[in-house]
Design a protein around this motif. Structure first.
Motif, PDB file in Angstrom:
ATOM      1  N   CYS A  77       3.691 -22.871  10.976  1.00  0.00           N
ATOM      2  CA  CYS A  77       3.850 -23.835   9.913  1.00  0.00           C
ATOM      3  C   CYS A  77       4.452 -22.411   8.793  1.00  0.00           C
ATOM      4  O   CYS A  77       4.427 -21.251   8.749  1.00  0.00           O
ATOM      5  CB  CYS A  77       2.849 -24.784   9.119  1.00  0.00           C
ATOM      6  N   GLU A  78       5.121 -22.994   7.443  1.00  0.00           N
ATOM      7  CA  GLU A  78       5.179 -22.668   6.633  1.00  0.00           C
ATOM      8  C   GLU A  78       4.833 -23.069   5.242  1.00  0.00           C
ATOM      9  O   GLU A  78       4.573 -24.408   5.499  1.00  0.00           O
ATOM     10  CB  GLU A  78       7.209 -22.000   6.179  1.00  0.00           C
ATOM     11  N   HIS A  79       4.645 -21.996   3.981  1.00  0.00           N
ATOM     12  CA  HIS A  79       4.150 -23.180   2.765  1.00  0.00           C
ATOM     13  C   HIS A  79       4.830 -22.944   1.872  1.00  0.00           C
ATOM     14  O   HIS A  79       6.077 -21.394   1.940  1.00  0.00           O
ATOM     15  CB  HIS A  79       3.015 -22.082   2.494  1.00  0.00           C
ATOM     16  N   GLU A  80       5.040 -23.719   1.563  1.00  0.00           N
ATOM     17  CA  GLU A  80       5.552 -23.410  -0.463  1.00  0.00           C
ATOM     18  C   GLU A  80       4.399 -22.355  -1.099  1.00  0.00           C
ATOM     19  O   GLU A  80       3.535 -21.597  -0.429  1.00  0.00           O
ATOM     20  CB  GLU A  80       4.725 -24.387  -1.225  1.00  0.00           C
ATOM     21  N   PRO A  81       5.608 -21.482  -2.232  1.00  0.00           N
ATOM     22  CA  PRO A  81       4.878 -19.776  -2.255  1.00  0.00           C
ATOM     23  C   PRO A  81       3.483 -20.615  -3.018  1.00  0.00           C
ATOM     24  O   PRO A  81       2.551 -21.048  -3.522  1.00  0.00           O
ATOM     25  CB  PRO A  81       5.699 -20.122  -3.961  1.00  0.00           C
ATOM     26  N   VAL A  82       2.271 -19.687  -2.063  1.00  0.00           N
ATOM     27  CA  VAL A  82       0.613 -19.484  -2.461  1.00  0.00           C
ATOM     28  C   VAL A  82       0.482 -18.341  -2.390  1.00  0.00           C
ATOM     29  O   VAL A  82       0.970 -17.054  -1.378  1.00  0.00           O
ATOM     30  CB  VAL A  82       0.623 -20.885  -1.698  1.00  0.00           C
ATOM     31  N   TYR A  83      -0.648 -17.850  -3.033  1.00  0.00           N
ATOM     32  CA  TYR A  83      -1.629 -16.038  -3.437  1.00  0.00           C
ATOM     33  C   TYR A  83      -2.871 -17.152  -2.438  1.00  0.00           C
ATOM     34  O   TYR A  83      -3.468 -17.856  -3.298  1.00  0.00           O
ATOM     35  CB  TYR A  83      -0.866 -15.937  -4.643  1.00  0.00           C
ATOM     36  N   GLY A 112      -7.118  -4.808  -4.813  1.00  0.00           N
ATOM     37  CA  GLY A 112      -5.233  -5.682  -5.073  1.00  0.00           C
ATOM     38  C   GLY A 112      -5.515  -6.672  -6.510  1.00  0.00           C
ATOM     39  O   GLY A 112      -6.138  -7.035  -6.836  1.00  0.00           O
ATOM     40  N   ASN A 113      -4.372  -6.086  -7.086  1.00  0.00           N
ATOM     41  CA  ASN A 113      -4.207  -7.119  -8.095  1.00  0.00           C
ATOM     42  C   ASN A 113      -4.858  -8.597  -8.052  1.00  0.00           C
ATOM     43  O   ASN A 113      -3.576  -8.856  -8.183  1.00  0.00           O
ATOM     44  CB  ASN A 113      -3.039  -6.440  -8.793  1.00  0.00           C
ATOM     45  N   THR A 114      -5.602  -9.180  -8.025  1.00  0.00           N
ATOM     46  CA  THR A 114      -6.079  -9.916  -8.879  1.00  0.00           C
ATOM     47  C   THR A 114      -5.821 -10.755 -10.228  1.00  0.00           C
ATOM     48  O   THR A 114      -5.937 -12.199 -10.006  1.00  0.00           O
ATOM     49  CB  THR A 114      -6.874 -10.760  -7.885  1.00  0.00           C
ATOM     50  N   THR A 115      -6.060 -10.275 -10.649  1.00  0.00           N
ATOM     51  CA  THR A 115      -6.624 -10.716 -12.255  1.00  0.00           C
ATOM     52  C   THR A 115      -5.028 -11.388 -12.923  1.00  0.00           C
ATOM     53  O   THR A 115      -5.251 -12.019 -14.047  1.00  0.00           O
ATOM     54  CB  THR A 115      -7.234  -9.196 -12.982  1.00  0.00           C
ATOM     55  N   ASN A 116      -4.046 -10.440 -12.465  1.00  0.00           N
ATOM     56  CA  ASN A 116      -2.728 -11.286 -13.401  1.00  0.00           C
ATOM     57  C   ASN A 116      -2.153 -12.297 -13.036  1.00  0.00           C
ATOM     58  O   ASN A 116      -0.965 -12.473 -13.734  1.00  0.00           O
ATOM     59  CB  ASN A 116      -2.425 -10.199 -13.615  1.00  0.00           C
ATOM     60  N   LEU A 117      -3.095 -12.645 -11.869  1.00  0.00           N
ATOM     61  CA  LEU A 117      -2.320 -13.823 -10.983  1.00  0.00           C
ATOM     62  C   LEU A 117      -3.244 -15.296 -12.070  1.00  0.00           C
ATOM     63  O   LEU A 117      -4.201 -15.288 -11.555  1.00  0.00           O
ATOM     64  CB  LEU A 117      -2.139 -14.043  -9.770  1.00  0.00           C
ATOM     65  N   PHE A 165       5.641 -10.214  -3.160  1.00  0.00           N
ATOM     66  CA  PHE A 165       4.620  -9.742  -3.258  1.00  0.00           C
ATOM     67  C   PHE A 165       4.296  -8.456  -4.394  1.00  0.00           C
ATOM     68  O   PHE A 165       3.482  -8.151  -4.696  1.00  0.00           O
ATOM     69  CB  PHE A 165       4.919  -8.717  -1.847  1.00  0.00           C
ATOM     70  N   SER A 166       5.383  -8.471  -5.108  1.00  0.00           N
ATOM     71  CA  SER A 166       5.268  -7.665  -6.433  1.00  0.00           C
ATOM     72  C   SER A 166       4.533  -7.624  -7.202  1.00  0.00           C
ATOM     73  O   SER A 166       4.311  -6.829  -8.143  1.00  0.00           O
ATOM     74  CB  SER A 166       6.631  -7.041  -6.752  1.00  0.00           C
ATOM     75  N   LEU A 167       4.211  -9.071  -7.021  1.00  0.00           N
ATOM     76  CA  LEU A 167       2.836  -9.232  -8.138  1.00  0.00           C
ATOM     77  C   LEU A 167       1.214  -9.069  -8.198  1.00  0.00           C
ATOM     78  O   LEU A 167       0.821  -9.329  -8.444  1.00  0.00           O
ATOM     79  CB  LEU A 167       3.031 -11.197  -7.926  1.00  0.00           C
ATOM     80  N   ILE A 168       1.026  -8.662  -6.248  1.00  0.00           N
ATOM     81  CA  ILE A 168       0.293  -7.923  -6.278  1.00  0.00           C
ATOM     82  C   ILE A 168       0.151  -6.796  -5.203  1.00  0.00           C
ATOM     83  O   ILE A 168       1.558  -6.290  -5.063  1.00  0.00           O
ATOM     84  CB  ILE A 168       0.100  -9.026  -4.905  1.00  0.00           C
ATOM     85  N   ASN A 169      -0.516  -6.349  -4.912  1.00  0.00           N
ATOM     86  CA  ASN A 169      -1.347  -5.316  -4.150  1.00  0.00           C
ATOM     87  C   ASN A 169      -1.354  -5.695  -3.168  1.00  0.00           C
ATOM     88  O   ASN A 169      -2.408  -6.050  -2.195  1.00  0.00           O
ATOM     89  CB  ASN A 169      -2.028  -3.885  -4.019  1.00  0.00           C
ATOM     90  N   PRO A 170      -0.393  -6.173  -2.179  1.00  0.00           N
ATOM     91  CA  PRO A 170      -1.508  -6.930  -0.309  1.00  0.00           C
ATOM     92  C   PRO A 170      -1.794  -6.317  -0.083  1.00  0.00           C
ATOM     93  O   PRO A 170      -1.732  -5.332   0.694  1.00  0.00           O
ATOM     94  CB  PRO A 170       0.983  -7.197  -0.050  1.00  0.00           C
ATOM     95  N   CYS A 171      -2.911  -6.768   0.510  1.00  0.00           N
ATOM     96  CA  CYS A 171      -4.211  -6.437   0.579  1.00  0.00           C
ATOM     97  C   CYS A 171      -4.705  -4.420   0.538  1.00  0.00           C
ATOM     98  O   CYS A 171      -5.011  -3.920   1.069  1.00  0.00           O
ATOM     99  CB  CYS A 171      -4.291  -5.981   2.181  1.00  0.00           C
ATOM    100  N   GLY A 172      -3.989  -4.670  -0.964  1.00  0.00           N
ATOM    101  CA  GLY A 172      -4.681  -3.248  -1.209  1.00  0.00           C
ATOM    102  C   GLY A 172      -3.421  -1.526  -1.078  1.00  0.00           C
ATOM    103  O   GLY A 172      -3.860  -1.232  -1.910  1.00  0.00           O
ATOM    104  N   PHE A 173      -2.714  -2.414  -0.622  1.00  0.00           N
ATOM    105  CA  PHE A 173      -0.992  -1.753  -0.612  1.00  0.00           C
ATOM    106  C   PHE A 173      -0.394  -1.830  -1.929  1.00  0.00           C
ATOM    107  O   PHE A 173      -0.087  -3.329  -2.360  1.00  0.00           O
ATOM    108  CB  PHE A 173      -0.437  -1.706   0.838  1.00  0.00           C
ATOM    109  N   ASP A 174       0.054  -1.098  -2.016  1.00  0.00           N
ATOM    110  CA  ASP A 174       2.742  -1.169  -2.966  1.00  0.00           C
ATOM    111  C   ASP A 174       2.851  -2.162  -2.013  1.00  0.00           C
ATOM    112  O   ASP A 174       3.359  -1.726  -0.915  1.00  0.00           O
ATOM    113  CB  ASP A 174       2.141   0.382  -3.235  1.00  0.00           C
ATOM    114  N   TRP A 175       3.009  -2.801  -3.089  1.00  0.00           N
ATOM    115  CA  TRP A 175       4.288  -3.860  -2.041  1.00  0.00           C
ATOM    116  C   TRP A 175       5.463  -3.766  -1.597  1.00  0.00           C
ATOM    117  O   TRP A 175       5.742  -4.349  -1.190  1.00  0.00           O
ATOM    118  CB  TRP A 175       4.909  -4.988  -3.568  1.00  0.00           C
ATOM    119  N   SER A 176       5.835  -1.937  -2.348  1.00  0.00           N
ATOM    120  CA  SER A 176       7.006  -2.241  -1.397  1.00  0.00           C
ATOM    121  C   SER A 176       6.902  -1.268  -0.289  1.00  0.00           C
ATOM    122  O   SER A 176       7.682  -0.933   0.512  1.00  0.00           O
ATOM    123  CB  SER A 176       7.449  -0.565  -2.052  1.00  0.00           C
TER     124      SER A 176
END
Length: 209
Positions: free
Chosen positions: A46-52, A60-65, A166-177
């Protein structure tokens, strides 16, 4: 993945867009039914609507979301959204005689073969980097949960995915880039229903059904 007598009873479901909480509830329902003996192996694409979402490794950065869903899968925080092939695997490991690592390797191989169809050479990584990578960029994230010998959750493979999300998080602990997509690598946009169909075709070929 090792063949078993239940191979021909795998149920496949493919959705254009599937609300995340509905998909989560369905996975858990199928898992519970499999544990009590009334359910059968199922794979949802499937696809999803935007979700974290964030797994049990809460790096990773979860506190700002706001609105992050904390769930039972492995891995840290990631993003799901339009243009991403999200696939969930409810598999009976005991009856197949495999372990979770076998399943991950199998799914990664399916993804690698899918990417080959687009001229992309990819490889599998495990442990902290678990997922499918193209060079030093991550194109797919992996996170499974295991209950009673039965799996749920799965992978998110970036096709047309808006990587800026992905720029709002550190996906799985990595920089989003570190994140990439088929669209970014090949410089074109893909029709997602065709891409999900191609992924399903390769998946069935690897299952031998």
């Amino acid at each position: 993945m090792k063949s078993g007598k239940i191979n021909r009873k795998v149920e496949f479901s493919i959705y254009q867009t599937f609300p995340y909480l509905e998909a989560l509830a369905l996975q858990r329902k199928i898992n519970s039914e499999m544990i009590n003996g009334s359910g059968r192996e199922s794979i949802i694409i499937c696809e999803h609507e935007p979700v974290y979402t964030c797994g049990i490794h809460q790096d990773g950065n979860t506190t700002n979301l706001e609105g992050v869903y904390f769930i039972e899968r492995g891995g840290g925080i990631t993003y799901h959204g339009p243009g991403q092939i999200t696939a969930y695997f409810m598999i009976n490991l005991n009856q197949r005689g495999i372990n979770i690592l076998d399943l991950i390797n199998f799914v990664h191989e399916v993804e690698i073969q899918y990417l080959e169809q687009h001229g992309i050479v990819a490889h599998s990584r495990l442990k902290k980097e678990t997922g499918v990578w193209v060079g030093n960029h991550k194109i797919s994230s992996t996170g499974f949960a295991l209950k009673g010998g039965f799996t749920l959750h799965g992978i998110g493979l970036n096709v047309n995915t808006d990587l800026q999300k992905f720029s709002l998080i550190n996906p799985c602990g990595f920089d989003w880039s570190v994140m990439t997509s088929v669209s970014k690598l090949n410089g074109k946009t893909y029709h997602m229903e065709e891409e999900k169909g191609l992924f399903l075709k390769i998946l069935k070929e690897n299952l031998g059904i």
